[in-house]
Design a protein around this motif. Structure first.
Motif, PDB file in Angstrom:
ATOM      1  N   ARG A 145       0.699  -1.258   0.065  1.00 43.79           N
ATOM      2  CA  ARG A 145       0.015   0.017   0.125  1.00 43.79           C
ATOM      3  C   ARG A 145       0.973   1.401  -0.006  1.00 43.79           C
ATOM      4  NH1 ARG A 145      -4.284  -2.448   4.258  1.00 43.79           N
ATOM      5  NH2 ARG A 145      -6.055  -3.086   2.860  1.00 43.79           N
ATOM      6  N   TRP A 146       1.857   1.087   0.810  1.00 51.99           N
ATOM      7  CA  TRP A 146       2.770   2.276   1.030  1.00 51.99           C
ATOM      8  C   TRP A 146       3.416   2.648  -0.504  1.00 51.99           C
ATOM      9  CZ3 TRP A 146       8.043   2.611   0.041  1.00 51.99           C
ATOM     10  CH2 TRP A 146       8.647   3.844   0.050  1.00 51.99           C
ATOM     11  N   ALA A 147       3.760   1.526  -1.237  1.00 54.60           N
ATOM     12  CA  ALA A 147       4.728   1.778  -2.485  1.00 54.60           C
ATOM     13  C   ALA A 147       3.504   2.277  -3.595  1.00 54.60           C
ATOM     14  CB  ALA A 147       5.129   0.150  -2.944  1.00 54.60           C
ATOM     15  N   ARG A 148       2.418   2.291  -3.438  1.00 60.34           N
ATOM     16  CA  ARG A 148       1.615   2.718  -4.518  1.00 60.34           C
ATOM     17  C   ARG A 148       1.734   4.094  -4.948  1.00 60.34           C
ATOM     18  NH1 ARG A 148      -3.928   0.035  -2.426  1.00 60.34           N
ATOM     19  NH2 ARG A 148      -3.599  -2.023  -2.870  1.00 60.34           N
ATOM     20  N   THR A 149       2.147   5.051  -3.989  1.00 62.29           N
ATOM     21  CA  THR A 149       2.249   6.469  -4.182  1.00 62.29           C
ATOM     22  C   THR A 149       3.850   6.799  -4.048  1.00 62.29           C
ATOM     23  OG1 THR A 149       1.869   6.969  -2.039  1.00 62.29           O
ATOM     24  CG2 THR A 149       0.159   7.137  -3.538  1.00 62.29           C
ATOM     25  N   ARG A 150       4.778   5.731  -3.581  1.00 68.17           N
ATOM     26  CA  ARG A 150       6.239   6.220  -3.249  1.00 68.17           C
ATOM     27  C   ARG A 150       7.222   5.408  -4.163  1.00 68.17           C
ATOM     28  NH1 ARG A 150       8.123   8.810  -2.921  1.00 68.17           N
ATOM     29  NH2 ARG A 150       9.724   8.901  -1.063  1.00 68.17           N
ATOM     30  N   LEU A 151       7.009   4.062  -4.480  1.00 68.90           N
ATOM     31  CA  LEU A 151       7.920   3.279  -4.991  1.00 68.90           C
ATOM     32  C   LEU A 151       7.179   2.480  -6.014  1.00 68.90           C
ATOM     33  CD1 LEU A 151      10.891   2.527  -4.933  1.00 68.90           C
ATOM     34  CD2 LEU A 151      10.614   1.031  -2.869  1.00 68.90           C
ATOM     35  N   PRO A 152       7.405   3.003  -7.323  1.00 68.21           N
ATOM     36  CA  PRO A 152       6.694   2.156  -8.379  1.00 68.21           C
ATOM     37  C   PRO A 152       7.081   0.872  -8.755  1.00 68.21           C
ATOM     38  CG  PRO A 152       7.590   4.008  -9.411  1.00 68.21           C
ATOM     39  CD  PRO A 152       7.726   3.993  -7.868  1.00 68.21           C
ATOM     40  N   LEU A 153       8.454   0.509  -8.660  1.00 70.87           N
ATOM     41  CA  LEU A 153       8.936  -0.763  -8.732  1.00 70.87           C
ATOM     42  C   LEU A 153       8.344  -1.804  -7.571  1.00 70.87           C
ATOM     43  CD1 LEU A 153      11.129  -2.997  -9.814  1.00 70.87           C
ATOM     44  CD2 LEU A 153      12.741  -1.985  -8.088  1.00 70.87           C
ATOM     45  N   PHE A 154       8.389  -1.368  -6.605  1.00 68.69           N
ATOM     46  CA  PHE A 154       7.551  -2.144  -5.474  1.00 68.69           C
ATOM     47  C   PHE A 154       6.089  -2.377  -5.642  1.00 68.69           C
ATOM     48  CE2 PHE A 154      10.584  -2.413  -1.599  1.00 68.69           C
ATOM     49  CZ  PHE A 154      11.698  -2.574  -2.500  1.00 68.69           C
ATOM     50  N   ALA A 155       5.617  -1.246  -6.236  1.00 68.18           N
ATOM     51  CA  ALA A 155       4.148  -1.201  -6.534  1.00 68.18           C
ATOM     52  C   ALA A 155       3.854  -2.165  -7.570  1.00 68.18           C
ATOM     53  CB  ALA A 155       3.733   0.055  -6.968  1.00 68.18           C
ATOM     54  N   ASP A 156       4.835  -2.475  -8.413  1.00 73.96           N
ATOM     55  CA  ASP A 156       4.468  -3.320  -9.523  1.00 73.96           C
ATOM     56  C   ASP A 156       4.877  -4.903  -9.085  1.00 73.96           C
ATOM     57  OD1 ASP A 156       3.940  -1.476 -11.329  1.00 73.96           O
ATOM     58  OD2 ASP A 156       5.609  -1.881 -12.590  1.00 73.96           O
ATOM     59  N   ALA A 157       5.676  -4.740  -7.968  1.00 74.65           N
ATOM     60  CA  ALA A 157       6.096  -6.483  -7.880  1.00 74.65           C
ATOM     61  C   ALA A 157       5.270  -7.071  -6.450  1.00 74.65           C
ATOM     62  CB  ALA A 157       7.716  -6.046  -7.389  1.00 74.65           C
ATOM     63  N   LEU A 158       4.990  -6.119  -5.750  1.00 72.56           N
ATOM     64  CA  LEU A 158       4.420  -6.638  -4.425  1.00 72.56           C
ATOM     65  C   LEU A 158       2.870  -7.416  -4.850  1.00 72.56           C
ATOM     66  CD1 LEU A 158       5.485  -4.239  -1.801  1.00 72.56           C
ATOM     67  CD2 LEU A 158       5.891  -6.743  -1.649  1.00 72.56           C
ATOM     68  N   GLY A 196      11.767  -1.680 -13.768  1.00 75.34           N
ATOM     69  CA  GLY A 196      11.024  -2.469 -14.716  1.00 75.34           C
ATOM     70  C   GLY A 196      10.923  -3.700 -13.880  1.00 75.34           C
ATOM     71  N   PHE A 197       9.798  -4.399 -13.754  1.00 77.55           N
ATOM     72  CA  PHE A 197       9.836  -5.784 -12.858  1.00 77.55           C
ATOM     73  C   PHE A 197       9.013  -6.805 -13.887  1.00 77.55           C
ATOM     74  CE2 PHE A 197       8.003  -8.793 -10.068  1.00 77.55           C
ATOM     75  CZ  PHE A 197       9.090  -9.080  -9.303  1.00 77.55           C
ATOM     76  N   ALA A 198       9.310  -7.805 -13.844  1.00 81.35           N
ATOM     77  CA  ALA A 198       8.644  -8.970 -14.896  1.00 81.35           C
ATOM     78  C   ALA A 198       8.980 -10.290 -14.125  1.00 81.35           C
ATOM     79  CB  ALA A 198       8.952  -8.923 -16.119  1.00 81.35           C
ATOM     80  N   GLU A 199       8.000 -11.327 -14.307  1.00 80.55           N
ATOM     81  CA  GLU A 199       8.192 -12.624 -13.792  1.00 80.55           C
ATOM     82  C   GLU A 199       7.235 -13.595 -14.636  1.00 80.55           C
ATOM     83  OE1 GLU A 199       7.227 -12.665  -9.454  1.00 80.55           O
ATOM     84  OE2 GLU A 199       5.566 -13.820 -10.267  1.00 80.55           O
ATOM     85  N   ALA A 258      15.204 -10.050 -18.636  1.00 79.51           N
ATOM     86  CA  ALA A 258      16.154  -8.834 -18.429  1.00 79.51           C
ATOM     87  C   ALA A 258      15.984  -7.637 -19.389  1.00 79.51           C
ATOM     88  CB  ALA A 258      17.585  -9.509 -18.336  1.00 79.51           C
ATOM     89  N   GLU A 259      15.788  -8.324 -20.748  1.00 80.08           N
ATOM     90  CA  GLU A 259      15.582  -7.314 -21.832  1.00 80.08           C
ATOM     91  C   GLU A 259      14.427  -6.399 -21.449  1.00 80.08           C
ATOM     92  OE1 GLU A 259      16.021  -8.828 -25.503  1.00 80.08           O
ATOM     93  OE2 GLU A 259      15.513  -7.116 -26.686  1.00 80.08           O
ATOM     94  N   ARG A 260      13.348  -7.045 -21.251  1.00 83.23           N
ATOM     95  CA  ARG A 260      11.852  -6.265 -21.103  1.00 83.23           C
ATOM     96  C   ARG A 260      12.244  -5.155 -19.820  1.00 83.23           C
ATOM     97  NH1 ARG A 260       7.553 -11.285 -21.530  1.00 83.23           N
ATOM     98  NH2 ARG A 260       8.007 -11.761 -23.737  1.00 83.23           N
ATOM     99  N   THR A 261      12.672  -5.742 -18.799  1.00 87.03           N
ATOM    100  CA  THR A 261      12.516  -4.814 -17.657  1.00 87.03           C
ATOM    101  C   THR A 261      13.861  -3.661 -17.660  1.00 87.03           C
ATOM    102  OG1 THR A 261      14.251  -6.419 -16.500  1.00 87.03           O
ATOM    103  CG2 THR A 261      11.934  -6.734 -15.890  1.00 87.03           C
TER     104      THR A 261
END
Length: 289
Positions: A83-96, A180-183, A274-277
């Motif tokens: 919840r915190w990351a939604r407005t502060r840290l987009p990498l974590f907002a994508d990953a969590l 960038g984050f992908a799995e 890796a290329e995508r992120t």
């Protein structure tokens, strides 16, 4: 299955938890969120003599940001960070949102996932990508273990048996960083077959000044691919340069085969992710004026 018999104690402070852990050493286990520990107990993969519940140690709660560092206490739930990351840290907002399921994130702790050290988990890779560290407290005092030194092997860290991980620290990448984050996972909520997290910074001319690329699910530990930064540093991140960095990074990996994927499949997927992120991160990086 049911767990093997164990004793249970609720610690009211970190000091009290350390006293208990010091008495039993490797026969003790720390309970915070329990989302990783309880299944291992139920399958009898772990048979501690004493379970030390730290949920009474309220000093270990709380998430705070200061001087470019995010500090996450040992009792902070993954859902709180999400919840915190939604407005502060987009990498974590994508990953969590990809970490387990809502129910497990609501109970599971950030620090618990970091020190559980599952090589296919997302949070340990984020720790490496953000130059993070875990703070460990023991009878000899407190020490800060950088993420790059924390992971020794699958489910194995540099923490001593009588140490308690009290918090995690992440270097915040700043507003100018692209991410960038992908799995790839068989189903939502499954551990990833392979995954990657990337951060990229660029100078006013658009050249890469710094990059971070971390993999998970492709070896016995999360992997920080320094070769990608070396390929990109000082260069304009063209598609061909990014592809070269991704291939070089994937070539350093030593994944293992299992029921779900071969070694070659994991390495190929890692190169694609890796290329995508990296491309996403380079495209999102804000050029300084």
């Amino acid at each position: 299955m049911k767990p093997a018999p164990f004793d249970y104690v609720l610690a009211r402070s970190a000091a009290e938890a350390l006293d208990h852990l010091g008495q039993v050493g490797a026969d003790g286990k720390v309970l915070a969120g329990g989302q990783s520990l309880i299944p291992t107990l139920n399958f009898r993969l772990a048979r501690p003599r004493l379970l030390v519940d730290i949920n009474g140690a309220t000093e270990l709660a709380g998430l705070r940001e200061a001087d470019g560092t995010l500090t996450v206490g040992a009792l902070v739930r993954q859902r709180t960070l999400e919840r915190w990351a939604r407005t502060r840290l987009p990498l974590f907002a994508d990953a969590l949102p990809l970490v387990g399921h809502l129910a497990t994130r609501t109970r599971g702790t950030v620090v618990g996932s970091l020190v559980h050290a599952d090589p296919a988990a997302e949070l340990p890779a984020l720790l490496l990508a953000c130059d993070g560290a875990v703070v460990a407290r023991g009878r000899a005092g407190e020490r800060v273990i950088p993420g790059r030194d924390l992971y020794r092997g699958p489910l194995t860290t540099a923490l001593d048996p009588d140490e308690l991980a009290t918090e995690a620290r992440f270097a915040l990448p700043g507003d100018d960083a692209g991410w960038g984050f992908a799995e790839v996972a068989r189903r939502h909520g499954d551990f990833a077959l392979a995954g990657a997290a990337a951060l990229v910074w660029r100078d006013p001319a658009g050249r890469v000044t710094r990059a971070r690329l971390a993999f998970f699910g492709v070896g016995g530990t999360p992997v920080l691919a320094g070769v990608a930064e070396r390929v990109l540093a000082g260069e304009t991140p063209t598609p061909s340069r990014i592809a070269e960095a991704a291939r070089a990074a994937a070539a350093t990996l030593t994944p293992e085969a299992d029921l779900h994927a071969t070694v070659e499949y994991r390495r190929r997927v890692a190169a694609v992710l890796a290329e995508r992120t990296l491309a996403a991160a380079a495209g999102r990086a804000r050029l300084p004026r």
